[in-house]
Design an enzyme around this catalytic site. Sequence first.
Site, PDB file in Angstrom:
ATOM      1  N   ALA A  15     -58.873   2.122   5.536  1.00  0.00           N
ATOM      2  CA  ALA A  15     -59.491   1.949   4.222  1.00  0.00           C
ATOM      3  C   ALA A  15     -58.742   0.899   3.401  1.00  0.00           C
ATOM      4  O   ALA A  15     -59.348  -0.023   2.844  1.00  0.00           O
ATOM      5  CB  ALA A  15     -59.512   3.281   3.462  1.00  0.00           C
ATOM      6  N   GLU A  34     -47.351  -0.035   1.551  1.00  0.00           N
ATOM      7  CA  GLU A  34     -47.419   0.925   2.669  1.00  0.00           C
ATOM      8  C   GLU A  34     -46.076   1.633   2.781  1.00  0.00           C
ATOM      9  O   GLU A  34     -45.047   0.993   2.928  1.00  0.00           O
ATOM     10  CB  GLU A  34     -47.771   0.192   3.966  1.00  0.00           C
ATOM     11  CG  GLU A  34     -47.586   1.010   5.236  1.00  0.00           C
ATOM     12  CD  GLU A  34     -48.331   2.356   5.226  1.00  0.00           C
ATOM     13  OE1 GLU A  34     -49.553   2.354   5.069  1.00  0.00           O
ATOM     14  OE2 GLU A  34     -47.654   3.404   5.366  1.00  0.00           O
ATOM     15  N   ASN A  42     -53.727   7.051  10.099  1.00  0.00           N
ATOM     16  CA  ASN A  42     -54.433   7.837  11.107  1.00  0.00           C
ATOM     17  C   ASN A  42     -55.487   7.031  11.853  1.00  0.00           C
ATOM     18  O   ASN A  42     -55.916   7.421  12.935  1.00  0.00           O
ATOM     19  CB  ASN A  42     -55.052   9.075  10.460  1.00  0.00           C
ATOM     20  CG  ASN A  42     -53.970  10.059  10.090  1.00  0.00           C
ATOM     21  OD1 ASN A  42     -53.293  10.589  10.957  1.00  0.00           O
ATOM     22  ND2 ASN A  42     -53.763  10.242   8.801  1.00  0.00           N
ATOM     23  N   GLY A  47     -59.269   7.573  18.090  1.00  0.00           N
ATOM     24  CA  GLY A  47     -59.868   7.063  19.325  1.00  0.00           C
ATOM     25  C   GLY A  47     -60.652   5.783  19.117  1.00  0.00           C
ATOM     26  O   GLY A  47     -61.208   5.239  20.064  1.00  0.00           O
ATOM     27  N   ALA A 157     -45.751   4.368  -3.109  1.00  0.00           N
ATOM     28  CA  ALA A 157     -46.262   4.489  -4.478  1.00  0.00           C
ATOM     29  C   ALA A 157     -46.000   5.899  -4.970  1.00  0.00           C
ATOM     30  O   ALA A 157     -46.160   6.862  -4.221  1.00  0.00           O
ATOM     31  CB  ALA A 157     -47.749   4.183  -4.506  1.00  0.00           C
ATOM     32  N   ASP A 225     -50.304  12.034  -1.072  1.00  0.00           N
ATOM     33  CA  ASP A 225     -49.668  11.368  -2.222  1.00  0.00           C
ATOM     34  C   ASP A 225     -50.705  10.892  -3.241  1.00  0.00           C
ATOM     35  O   ASP A 225     -50.497  11.001  -4.450  1.00  0.00           O
ATOM     36  CB  ASP A 225     -48.849  10.143  -1.779  1.00  0.00           C
ATOM     37  CG  ASP A 225     -47.734  10.495  -0.811  1.00  0.00           C
ATOM     38  OD1 ASP A 225     -47.705  11.655  -0.338  1.00  0.00           O
ATOM     39  OD2 ASP A 225     -46.898   9.616  -0.536  1.00  0.00           O
ATOM     40  N   ARG A 284     -66.831  21.303  15.304  1.00  0.00           N
ATOM     41  CA  ARG A 284     -65.388  21.442  15.473  1.00  0.00           C
ATOM     42  C   ARG A 284     -64.859  22.751  14.898  1.00  0.00           C
ATOM     43  O   ARG A 284     -64.031  23.416  15.512  1.00  0.00           O
ATOM     44  CB  ARG A 284     -64.671  20.287  14.768  1.00  0.00           C
ATOM     45  CG  ARG A 284     -64.917  18.981  15.455  1.00  0.00           C
ATOM     46  CD  ARG A 284     -64.385  17.826  14.660  1.00  0.00           C
ATOM     47  NE  ARG A 284     -64.448  16.612  15.457  1.00  0.00           N
ATOM     48  CZ  ARG A 284     -64.019  15.441  15.063  1.00  0.00           C
ATOM     49  NH1 ARG A 284     -63.473  15.310  13.869  1.00  0.00           N
ATOM     50  NH2 ARG A 284     -64.103  14.398  15.833  1.00  0.00           N
ATOM     51  N   HIS A 394     -58.454  16.851   9.642  1.00  0.00           N
ATOM     52  CA  HIS A 394     -59.027  16.001   8.594  1.00  0.00           C
ATOM     53  C   HIS A 394     -59.238  16.848   7.349  1.00  0.00           C
ATOM     54  O   HIS A 394     -59.640  17.993   7.441  1.00  0.00           O
ATOM     55  CB  HIS A 394     -60.371  15.443   9.084  1.00  0.00           C
ATOM     56  CG  HIS A 394     -60.977  14.426   8.172  1.00  0.00           C
ATOM     57  ND1 HIS A 394     -60.796  13.069   8.350  1.00  0.00           N
ATOM     58  CD2 HIS A 394     -61.757  14.557   7.071  1.00  0.00           C
ATOM     59  CE1 HIS A 394     -61.449  12.409   7.405  1.00  0.00           C
ATOM     60  NE2 HIS A 394     -62.037  13.290   6.617  1.00  0.00           N
ATOM     61  N   GLU A 423     -59.910   8.644   3.465  1.00  0.00           N
ATOM     62  CA  GLU A 423     -59.756  10.101   3.539  1.00  0.00           C
ATOM     63  C   GLU A 423     -59.256  10.716   2.228  1.00  0.00           C
ATOM     64  O   GLU A 423     -59.441  11.908   1.988  1.00  0.00           O
ATOM     65  CB  GLU A 423     -58.819  10.479   4.703  1.00  0.00           C
ATOM     66  CG  GLU A 423     -58.931  11.952   5.086  1.00  0.00           C
ATOM     67  CD  GLU A 423     -58.026  12.372   6.228  1.00  0.00           C
ATOM     68  OE1 GLU A 423     -57.550  11.492   6.981  1.00  0.00           O
ATOM     69  OE2 GLU A 423     -57.784  13.580   6.361  1.00  0.00           O
TER      70      GLU A 423
HETATM   71  P1  ADP Z   1     -57.614   6.096   5.760  1.00  0.00           P
HETATM   72  O1  ADP Z   1     -58.245   6.548   7.038  1.00  0.00           O
HETATM   73  O2  ADP Z   1     -58.289   6.648   4.573  1.00  0.00           O
HETATM   74  O3  ADP Z   1     -57.365   4.634   5.716  1.00  0.00           O
HETATM   75  P2  ADP Z   1     -54.994   6.681   6.835  1.00  0.00           P
HETATM   76  O4  ADP Z   1     -54.369   8.004   6.954  1.00  0.00           O
HETATM   77  O5  ADP Z   1     -55.461   5.997   8.071  1.00  0.00           O
HETATM   78  O6  ADP Z   1     -56.190   6.831   5.766  1.00  0.00           O
HETATM   79  O7  ADP Z   1     -54.015   5.657   6.103  1.00  0.00           O
HETATM   80  C1  ADP Z   1     -53.345   5.974   4.923  1.00  0.00           C
HETATM   81  C2  ADP Z   1     -52.138   5.073   4.807  1.00  0.00           C
HETATM   82  O8  ADP Z   1     -51.562   5.214   3.512  1.00  0.00           O
HETATM   83  C3  ADP Z   1     -51.046   5.397   5.824  1.00  0.00           C
HETATM   84  O9  ADP Z   1     -50.645   4.216   6.475  1.00  0.00           O
HETATM   85  C4  ADP Z   1     -49.929   5.989   4.959  1.00  0.00           C
HETATM   86  O10 ADP Z   1     -48.653   5.743   5.480  1.00  0.00           O
HETATM   87  C5  ADP Z   1     -50.130   5.290   3.612  1.00  0.00           C
HETATM   88  N1  ADP Z   1     -49.609   6.018   2.452  1.00  0.00           N
HETATM   89  C6  ADP Z   1     -49.717   7.344   2.190  1.00  0.00           C
HETATM   90  N2  ADP Z   1     -49.121   7.653   1.023  1.00  0.00           N
HETATM   91  C7  ADP Z   1     -48.609   6.498   0.508  1.00  0.00           C
HETATM   92  C8  ADP Z   1     -47.869   6.142  -0.674  1.00  0.00           C
HETATM   93  N3  ADP Z   1     -47.501   7.066  -1.566  1.00  0.00           N
HETATM   94  N4  ADP Z   1     -47.529   4.847  -0.868  1.00  0.00           N
HETATM   95  C9  ADP Z   1     -47.862   3.907   0.045  1.00  0.00           C
HETATM   96  N5  ADP Z   1     -48.546   4.180   1.183  1.00  0.00           N
HETATM   97  C10 ADP Z   1     -48.931   5.447   1.418  1.00  0.00           C
END
Ligand code: ADP
Length: 456
Positions: A15, A34, A42, A47, A157, A225, A284, A394, A423
């Site tokens: 996202a 990040e 995730n 997959g 963040a 977070d 599921r 999820h 998500e």
């Molecule tokens: P989505 O499928 O919605 O993109 P993901 O779980 O694949 O969600 O990705 C979320 C990303 O956000 C991960 O790489 C995670 O490490 C990062 N993340 C989560 N919390 C924080 C935060 N507080 N600050 C920066 N990055 C974050």
Amino acid sequence: LEETYDVVVIGGGGAGLSAAIEAQENGAQVVLLEKMHALGGNTLVSGGGLNAPNTEQQERNDVEDSVDQFIEDTLEGGDHQNDEALVSIMAEEAEGVTQWLQEEIGVNFISDRLQQFGGHSVPRALIADGNKGVELIEKLEEKARDLGVTFKMATEATELIMDDQGRVTEVKAKNEAEQELTFHANRSVVVATGGFGDNLEMRQSFNEEYDDRYMTTVVPATTGDGISMAEEIEANFVDMEEIQTYPTCNPQTGVISYVANSRFDGAILVNQEGERFINEMGRRDTISQGILDQTDQQAYLIWGQEIEEVGNMTSLHEKEFQNLKDNDLIYQSDDLGDLAAKFDVEEEALLETLEEYNAFIQEGEAIDIEKTGSQRTVEEGPFYIQKVVPAVHHTMGGIKINENAQVLDVNDERIEGLYAAGEVTGGIHGANRLGGNAITDILVFGRIAGENAAKE
Ligand code: ADP
């Protein structure tokens, strides 16, 4: 330490990366924060399957599908608890996203492979090369870097800051040295931090069922977070109690087993007593609950050569297969009695179950437990038996957004300067997300959030 950009994106999964790409393409200077050392979240460990109706792949495979059918399946799967406006957008934009991925981002899909995940009335999932999300993340990252997005890795963040008009204009963060950082956003902020499946306390605060009996399939960064930060500024939330488990995970680690996706090609589930207990292609949540109701809260997936030769799960996921063998979680043998003995499954009952099952497939004989989806016999060796358990996968609930991916407050009015996608948001999947719908959702709404965030 202070820096200023047009758009601040929090989170570098599917996202966040698509939001960053769209925002930068729409003329904004973007920074992406990040918290881990690697991008992908995730999406990376998924997959790499995403659903879309009316793709070229469906046409070549003579699959008849429509946007309306995709909407109907998604609503049905979500117990009609979904936000219908958001579902319509996801369904309408899905095919365009698959084109965008192929033409602009350079993603390759396994040619002509279409998968039908549980709850979908036709095969409509394209599968990224390697059957992994790595293909998506690598290409999205490359595109974002080419466009000039600034990446701040290992930067977490911690807080969204509003100005006195209630507009979000700043993000507080910290780096590994625990230094406080401030990122000013001239235009807007996009929250894309993923779900909260790995935050036990948060999980239980919304739904007591998902306590420490459950391991998780998700990466450790999935701690909600974005939910905590949005709560602080009184954003609105939906469906927080809706937490999904994935039925066939590794009993030692909780990670999803891709080898066990032989289920989609026809593998069956039995319990310690050697009996089938559930439709393997059901939802599921139903399968997961079904497994938890069995002896030792676990089940065994069984298949033979007829099924293996369709999806080639043990060779496609060779590393995982080896790892499962090393940890005594899977066995392969030409002798069914031998397989039953490995896990102390009741042999006679198992042989009887298979005999009845094969008669059902070959002669259409009645069967006690329904079986939909792929129907193949388990007659020819080598056979496989794999121990599986459900794990939290999820979190359907999250921040409430509108059709423009704008975040709404507790009075359902928009919070200026703030977008969310992926998500971390709720509403799209209702009470239960269908397989392959997450990647479609996060890319569709990631792009919408990014485009709008740049235009503020
Ligand atoms: P989505 O499928 O919605 O993109 P993901 O779980 O694949 O969600 O990705 C979320 C990303 O956000 C991960 O790489 C995670 O490490 C990062 N993340 C989560 N919390 C924080 C935060 N507080 N600050 C920066 N990055 C974050």
